[in-house]
Design a protein around this motif. Sequence first.
Motif, PDB file in Angstrom:
ATOM      1  N   THR A   1     -12.848  -7.472   7.699  1.00  0.00           N
ATOM      2  CA  THR A   1     -13.542  -8.110   6.576  1.00  0.00           C
ATOM      3  C   THR A   1     -15.025  -8.269   6.880  1.00  0.00           C
ATOM      4  O   THR A   1     -15.884  -8.048   6.009  1.00  0.00           O
ATOM      5  CB  THR A   1     -12.914  -9.474   6.279  1.00  0.00           C
ATOM      6  OG1 THR A   1     -11.516  -9.313   6.019  1.00  0.00           O
ATOM      7  CG2 THR A   1     -13.568 -10.131   5.085  1.00  0.00           C
TER       8      THR A   1
ATOM      9  N   LEU B   1     -11.729  -6.052  -2.710  1.00  0.00           N
ATOM     10  CA  LEU B   1     -10.479  -5.353  -2.417  1.00  0.00           C
ATOM     11  C   LEU B   1     -10.211  -5.302  -0.915  1.00  0.00           C
ATOM     12  O   LEU B   1      -9.079  -5.512  -0.461  1.00  0.00           O
ATOM     13  CB  LEU B   1     -10.528  -3.943  -2.998  1.00  0.00           C
ATOM     14  CG  LEU B   1     -10.409  -3.849  -4.528  1.00  0.00           C
ATOM     15  CD1 LEU B   1     -10.690  -2.425  -4.987  1.00  0.00           C
ATOM     16  CD2 LEU B   1      -9.024  -4.285  -4.991  1.00  0.00           C
TER      17      LEU B   1
ATOM     18  N   SER C   1      -9.281  -8.854   0.232  1.00  0.00           N
ATOM     19  CA  SER C   1      -7.923  -9.204  -0.208  1.00  0.00           C
ATOM     20  C   SER C   1      -6.882  -8.443   0.598  1.00  0.00           C
ATOM     21  O   SER C   1      -5.827  -8.995   0.959  1.00  0.00           O
ATOM     22  CB  SER C   1      -7.769  -8.888  -1.703  1.00  0.00           C
ATOM     23  OG  SER C   1      -8.705  -9.616  -2.470  1.00  0.00           O
ATOM     24  N   GLY C   2      -7.158  -7.177   0.876  1.00  0.00           N
ATOM     25  CA  GLY C   2      -6.235  -6.401   1.695  1.00  0.00           C
ATOM     26  C   GLY C   2      -6.069  -6.974   3.085  1.00  0.00           C
ATOM     27  O   GLY C   2      -4.964  -6.993   3.641  1.00  0.00           O
TER      28      GLY C   2
ATOM     29  N   ARG D   1       3.740  -6.817   2.934  1.00  0.00           N
ATOM     30  CA  ARG D   1       2.349  -7.247   2.804  1.00  0.00           C
ATOM     31  C   ARG D   1       1.381  -6.310   3.522  1.00  0.00           C
ATOM     32  O   ARG D   1       0.274  -6.069   3.038  1.00  0.00           O
ATOM     33  CB  ARG D   1       2.206  -8.671   3.348  1.00  0.00           C
ATOM     34  CG  ARG D   1       2.998  -9.715   2.577  1.00  0.00           C
ATOM     35  CD  ARG D   1       2.814 -11.084   3.183  1.00  0.00           C
ATOM     36  NE  ARG D   1       3.564 -12.113   2.476  1.00  0.00           N
ATOM     37  CZ  ARG D   1       4.810 -12.446   2.725  1.00  0.00           C
ATOM     38  NH1 ARG D   1       5.469 -11.809   3.676  1.00  0.00           N
ATOM     39  NH2 ARG D   1       5.421 -13.392   2.048  1.00  0.00           N
TER      40      ARG D   1
ATOM     41  N   PHE E   1       0.829  -3.223   1.306  1.00  0.00           N
ATOM     42  CA  PHE E   1      -0.031  -3.527   0.160  1.00  0.00           C
ATOM     43  C   PHE E   1      -1.463  -3.821   0.612  1.00  0.00           C
ATOM     44  O   PHE E   1      -2.424  -3.461  -0.070  1.00  0.00           O
ATOM     45  CB  PHE E   1       0.524  -4.721  -0.611  1.00  0.00           C
ATOM     46  CG  PHE E   1       1.785  -4.409  -1.362  1.00  0.00           C
ATOM     47  CD1 PHE E   1       2.209  -3.106  -1.550  1.00  0.00           C
ATOM     48  CD2 PHE E   1       2.571  -5.429  -1.884  1.00  0.00           C
ATOM     49  CE1 PHE E   1       3.374  -2.805  -2.243  1.00  0.00           C
ATOM     50  CE2 PHE E   1       3.732  -5.153  -2.580  1.00  0.00           C
ATOM     51  CZ  PHE E   1       4.139  -3.837  -2.763  1.00  0.00           C
ATOM     52  N   GLY E   2      -1.593  -4.475   1.767  1.00  0.00           N
ATOM     53  CA  GLY E   2      -2.932  -4.732   2.285  1.00  0.00           C
ATOM     54  C   GLY E   2      -3.661  -3.449   2.624  1.00  0.00           C
ATOM     55  O   GLY E   2      -4.865  -3.314   2.362  1.00  0.00           O
TER      56      GLY E   2
ATOM     57  N   VAL F   1      -3.139  -0.531   1.217  1.00  0.00           N
ATOM     58  CA  VAL F   1      -3.472   0.147  -0.047  1.00  0.00           C
ATOM     59  C   VAL F   1      -4.722  -0.471  -0.663  1.00  0.00           C
ATOM     60  O   VAL F   1      -5.637   0.252  -1.109  1.00  0.00           O
ATOM     61  CB  VAL F   1      -2.278   0.063  -1.011  1.00  0.00           C
ATOM     62  CG1 VAL F   1      -2.685   0.551  -2.400  1.00  0.00           C
ATOM     63  CG2 VAL F   1      -1.115   0.890  -0.488  1.00  0.00           C
ATOM     64  N   LEU F   2      -4.810  -1.799  -0.699  1.00  0.00           N
ATOM     65  CA  LEU F   2      -5.994  -2.447  -1.255  1.00  0.00           C
ATOM     66  C   LEU F   2      -7.245  -2.108  -0.454  1.00  0.00           C
ATOM     67  O   LEU F   2      -8.314  -1.845  -1.024  1.00  0.00           O
ATOM     68  CB  LEU F   2      -5.792  -3.961  -1.295  1.00  0.00           C
ATOM     69  CG  LEU F   2      -4.804  -4.498  -2.332  1.00  0.00           C
ATOM     70  CD1 LEU F   2      -4.694  -6.010  -2.227  1.00  0.00           C
ATOM     71  CD2 LEU F   2      -5.235  -4.112  -3.736  1.00  0.00           C
ATOM     72  N   ALA F   3      -7.120  -2.121   0.885  1.00  0.00           N
ATOM     73  CA  ALA F   3      -8.281  -1.789   1.711  1.00  0.00           C
ATOM     74  C   ALA F   3      -8.706  -0.346   1.494  1.00  0.00           C
ATOM     75  O   ALA F   3      -9.906  -0.037   1.433  1.00  0.00           O
ATOM     76  CB  ALA F   3      -7.953  -2.038   3.178  1.00  0.00           C
TER      77      ALA F   3
ATOM     78  N   ILE G   1      -8.297   1.483  -1.245  1.00  0.00           N
ATOM     79  CA  ILE G   1      -8.947   1.576  -2.554  1.00  0.00           C
ATOM     80  C   ILE G   1     -10.359   1.004  -2.496  1.00  0.00           C
ATOM     81  O   ILE G   1     -11.307   1.557  -3.085  1.00  0.00           O
ATOM     82  CB  ILE G   1      -8.104   0.855  -3.620  1.00  0.00           C
ATOM     83  CG1 ILE G   1      -6.765   1.568  -3.813  1.00  0.00           C
ATOM     84  CG2 ILE G   1      -8.855   0.784  -4.944  1.00  0.00           C
ATOM     85  CD1 ILE G   1      -5.821   0.835  -4.756  1.00  0.00           C
ATOM     86  N   GLY G   2     -10.496  -0.106  -1.760  1.00  0.00           N
ATOM     87  CA  GLY G   2     -11.827  -0.696  -1.637  1.00  0.00           C
ATOM     88  C   GLY G   2     -12.806   0.225  -0.934  1.00  0.00           C
ATOM     89  O   GLY G   2     -13.963   0.367  -1.362  1.00  0.00           O
TER      90      GLY G   2
END
Length: 327
Positions: free
Chosen positions: A39, A66, A69-70, A97, A100-101, A103-105, A107-108
């Motif tokens: 982060t 994103l 949050s990931g 989790r 999904f984390g 995937v969010l990272a 995409i970010g």
Amino acid sequence: MSQRFGGRFSPDAQPGTRQGVSLPPTPRHPHEGRPKWITLAATPFLLGAFFQGATGMVTDLAAFGLVASGMVLTREGLVAQATYAARRVAKRPAIPRKLFGGVLAGIGLGLGAAEPGVWAEAGLIGMAGLALHQVSFGLDPWRDKTAAGVDSFQQDRAQRMIDEAEGHLDQMRDAIARSGDRRLVARVAMFDASVRHLFDRVRDNPAGLASARRYLGVYLMGARDATIRFADLYARTQDQKARRDYEVFLDDLEKDFIARADRLMDGDRDALDVEMSVLRDRLAREGLTGAATRVDPAERPALQSAEAQTLDDLLRTPFPGQKVPRD
């Protein structure tokens, strides 16, 4: 020089260190601190967002959000995995989790690298981020952990009872938070840790649910109701006598919960003693006791010879009293 308060009900006191009570440490994943560094590494998206146009600002802020949050999801997944690994019997996490984390990272990262005309390259960067995330943090547990000889029906019953008991604990924490007293909040947190110690014992030994049912149901519901009434009264009156009575009440109840958990553990030890005793009796009946099969090291012949020049010669050296076949 001022000294930090560290009494028996200090908010920073560790659960299980009071009054000689010894509870198992909270399981911790070795990589639990890594997401915060990722982060931190994404802060250029946040800092550079305010030096661009509207489109670039929104894109960089979304990219940072994103990624952050990931990493929050990833850290929760690591905590869940550490708890899963520490238990002998455990359900797999309901939500993957860490996946999904990642995937969010990903995409970010792809969104932060996106530029007009280079969408394919941005997609590759996002996929690379997802792959690196999975390599760094691993996959979520995908299977339930069961112990040999444990009935799945009993295990499901125990888990349902524990889920209801956790709801009572959540209501206790919410009620005591209304008092606004940090020491009381910490005291209830220590009681929470003691009760969860009993939860772990019931998960490991679902057959002991019958003896722990009253603690997970009636007694915990009584503790919840008493906490709600005390929190409402203390928030209005700040009655110190009621506070002392409530703390003594938690002390006595906590001792009972820990004693019940210890008795469940003693039951596991008794079962182990029975298994070992049965195996010893069976070996004795078959003439395979440890005394019969144990060989005194002094009686073993020494594998050495002055005439042996190679390993084959040493292996062909006869033991004392052994007849050597003639060619």
